[in-house]
Enzyme design. Structure first.
Site, PDB file in Angstrom:
ATOM      1  N   HIS A  10       3.081  -5.249  -3.441  1.00  0.00           N
ATOM      2  CA  HIS A  10       3.102  -5.139  -4.901  1.00  0.00           C
ATOM      3  C   HIS A  10       4.514  -5.395  -5.387  1.00  0.00           C
ATOM      4  O   HIS A  10       5.440  -5.575  -4.602  1.00  0.00           O
ATOM      5  CB  HIS A  10       2.558  -3.781  -5.370  1.00  0.00           C
ATOM      6  CG  HIS A  10       3.499  -2.635  -5.197  1.00  0.00           C
ATOM      7  ND1 HIS A  10       3.638  -1.647  -6.136  1.00  0.00           N
ATOM      8  CD2 HIS A  10       4.351  -2.303  -4.200  1.00  0.00           C
ATOM      9  CE1 HIS A  10       4.525  -0.752  -5.721  1.00  0.00           C
ATOM     10  NE2 HIS A  10       4.972  -1.133  -4.550  1.00  0.00           N
ATOM     11  N   CYS A  22      12.405  -2.166  -6.583  1.00  0.00           N
ATOM     12  CA  CYS A  22      10.969  -2.446  -6.430  1.00  0.00           C
ATOM     13  C   CYS A  22      10.536  -3.690  -7.201  1.00  0.00           C
ATOM     14  O   CYS A  22       9.356  -4.003  -7.262  1.00  0.00           O
ATOM     15  CB  CYS A  22      10.141  -1.242  -6.883  1.00  0.00           C
ATOM     16  SG  CYS A  22      10.433   0.234  -5.906  1.00  0.00           S
ATOM     17  N   HIS A  78       7.070  -6.413  -2.171  1.00  0.00           N
ATOM     18  CA  HIS A  78       7.234  -5.603  -0.960  1.00  0.00           C
ATOM     19  C   HIS A  78       5.934  -4.865  -0.704  1.00  0.00           C
ATOM     20  O   HIS A  78       5.026  -4.899  -1.531  1.00  0.00           O
ATOM     21  CB  HIS A  78       8.402  -4.621  -1.112  1.00  0.00           C
ATOM     22  CG  HIS A  78       8.182  -3.589  -2.178  1.00  0.00           C
ATOM     23  ND1 HIS A  78       8.264  -3.870  -3.536  1.00  0.00           N
ATOM     24  CD2 HIS A  78       7.850  -2.278  -2.085  1.00  0.00           C
ATOM     25  CE1 HIS A  78       8.009  -2.773  -4.228  1.00  0.00           C
ATOM     26  NE2 HIS A  78       7.750  -1.791  -3.375  1.00  0.00           N
ATOM     27  N   HIS A 120       3.531  -1.469   1.228  1.00  0.00           N
ATOM     28  CA  HIS A 120       3.428  -0.080   1.676  1.00  0.00           C
ATOM     29  C   HIS A 120       2.149   0.077   2.492  1.00  0.00           C
ATOM     30  O   HIS A 120       1.178  -0.653   2.287  1.00  0.00           O
ATOM     31  CB  HIS A 120       3.335   0.886   0.491  1.00  0.00           C
ATOM     32  CG  HIS A 120       4.529   0.882  -0.393  1.00  0.00           C
ATOM     33  ND1 HIS A 120       5.697   1.526  -0.076  1.00  0.00           N
ATOM     34  CD2 HIS A 120       4.737   0.314  -1.610  1.00  0.00           C
ATOM     35  CE1 HIS A 120       6.573   1.366  -1.056  1.00  0.00           C
ATOM     36  NE2 HIS A 120       6.013   0.621  -2.002  1.00  0.00           N
ATOM     37  N   HIS A 146      -4.602  -5.408   2.379  1.00  0.00           N
ATOM     38  CA  HIS A 146      -4.019  -6.698   2.741  1.00  0.00           C
ATOM     39  C   HIS A 146      -4.066  -7.712   1.595  1.00  0.00           C
ATOM     40  O   HIS A 146      -4.344  -8.897   1.807  1.00  0.00           O
ATOM     41  CB  HIS A 146      -4.669  -7.260   4.011  1.00  0.00           C
ATOM     42  CG  HIS A 146      -4.254  -6.496   5.227  1.00  0.00           C
ATOM     43  ND1 HIS A 146      -4.852  -5.324   5.609  1.00  0.00           N
ATOM     44  CD2 HIS A 146      -3.276  -6.725   6.134  1.00  0.00           C
ATOM     45  CE1 HIS A 146      -4.281  -4.870   6.699  1.00  0.00           C
ATOM     46  NE2 HIS A 146      -3.305  -5.689   7.039  1.00  0.00           N
ATOM     47  N   GLU A 150       2.604   6.537  -0.730  1.00  0.00           N
ATOM     48  CA  GLU A 150       3.258   5.320  -0.251  1.00  0.00           C
ATOM     49  C   GLU A 150       3.940   5.645   1.074  1.00  0.00           C
ATOM     50  O   GLU A 150       5.152   5.571   1.195  1.00  0.00           O
ATOM     51  CB  GLU A 150       4.325   4.856  -1.236  1.00  0.00           C
ATOM     52  CG  GLU A 150       3.814   4.345  -2.531  1.00  0.00           C
ATOM     53  CD  GLU A 150       4.932   3.814  -3.419  1.00  0.00           C
ATOM     54  OE1 GLU A 150       4.619   3.060  -4.340  1.00  0.00           O
ATOM     55  OE2 GLU A 150       6.104   4.153  -3.200  1.00  0.00           O
TER      56      GLU A 150
END
Length: 172
Positions: A18, A26, A30, A32, A70, A159
């Site tokens: 996201h 952020c 990247h 999680h 994914h 996360e």
């Protein structure tokens, strides 16, 4: 009575990428490894005197996790994201989902992503806070189809271990 479902132990997990446009760290794509914890309070009812059947909670939550797993999570209603040929105020998100590729821009960076690699979410951000609200509202809607004895659902989207956001949705 309150029931709890531990996301790690119940395998209610998903791994996604996201971006949070405008955020200093952020703001880059990247990922999680998320897990989802659930708490539901309500009266015991039905043939087995359950608050809610654990099987239902896990099935409904797992379905959402599987959809997000994914994929790149894109918050369609973020003010800093511009989509090609899509007006957020007028057009339906469903039309955007029908395209073969998603074309969008965040500030000066342009992206073209195959639609099958994305999940377009009707959210302003794909933060843990917004994802927990998304899960809680989706699950509340689904559980309301079968259960009329529930007081609230609280969902924590984590996360990774040690950080997550929790949202509580009261049943009406």
């Amino acid at each position: 009575m309150k029931i709890l479902v531990n996301g790690i132990q119940s395998n209610l997990r998903f791994s996604s990428a996201h971006v949070i446009p405008g955020h200093e760290s952020c703001g880059f794509i990247h990922g999680h490894s998320y897990f989802v914890d659930i708490e539901i309070e309500g009266e015991r009812a039905g043939k087995f005197d359950f608050v809610v059947d654990f099987k239902d909670i896990k099935k409904y939550t797992k379905a959402i996790c599987d959809e997000l797993d994914h994929r790149l999570l894109i918050p369609v209603y973020n003010d800093l994201i511009e989509f090609k040929d899509f007006d957020k105020g007028k057009d339906s998100i469903f039309n955007l989902k029908k395209e073969k590729s998603v074309f969008f821009k965040i500030e000066e960076k342009g992206y073209t992503i195959p639609s099958e690699d994305c999940i377009l979410l009707p959210l302003p951000y794909t933060s843990a806070e917004e994802l927990s609200k998304f899960f809680a509202e989706s699950l509340a809607k689904k559980l309301s189809e079968t259960y009329d004895n529930l007081e609230y659902i609280s969902v924590c989207v984590n996360e990774g271990i040690g950080q997550g956001a929790e949202y509580r949705k009261d049943f009406e």
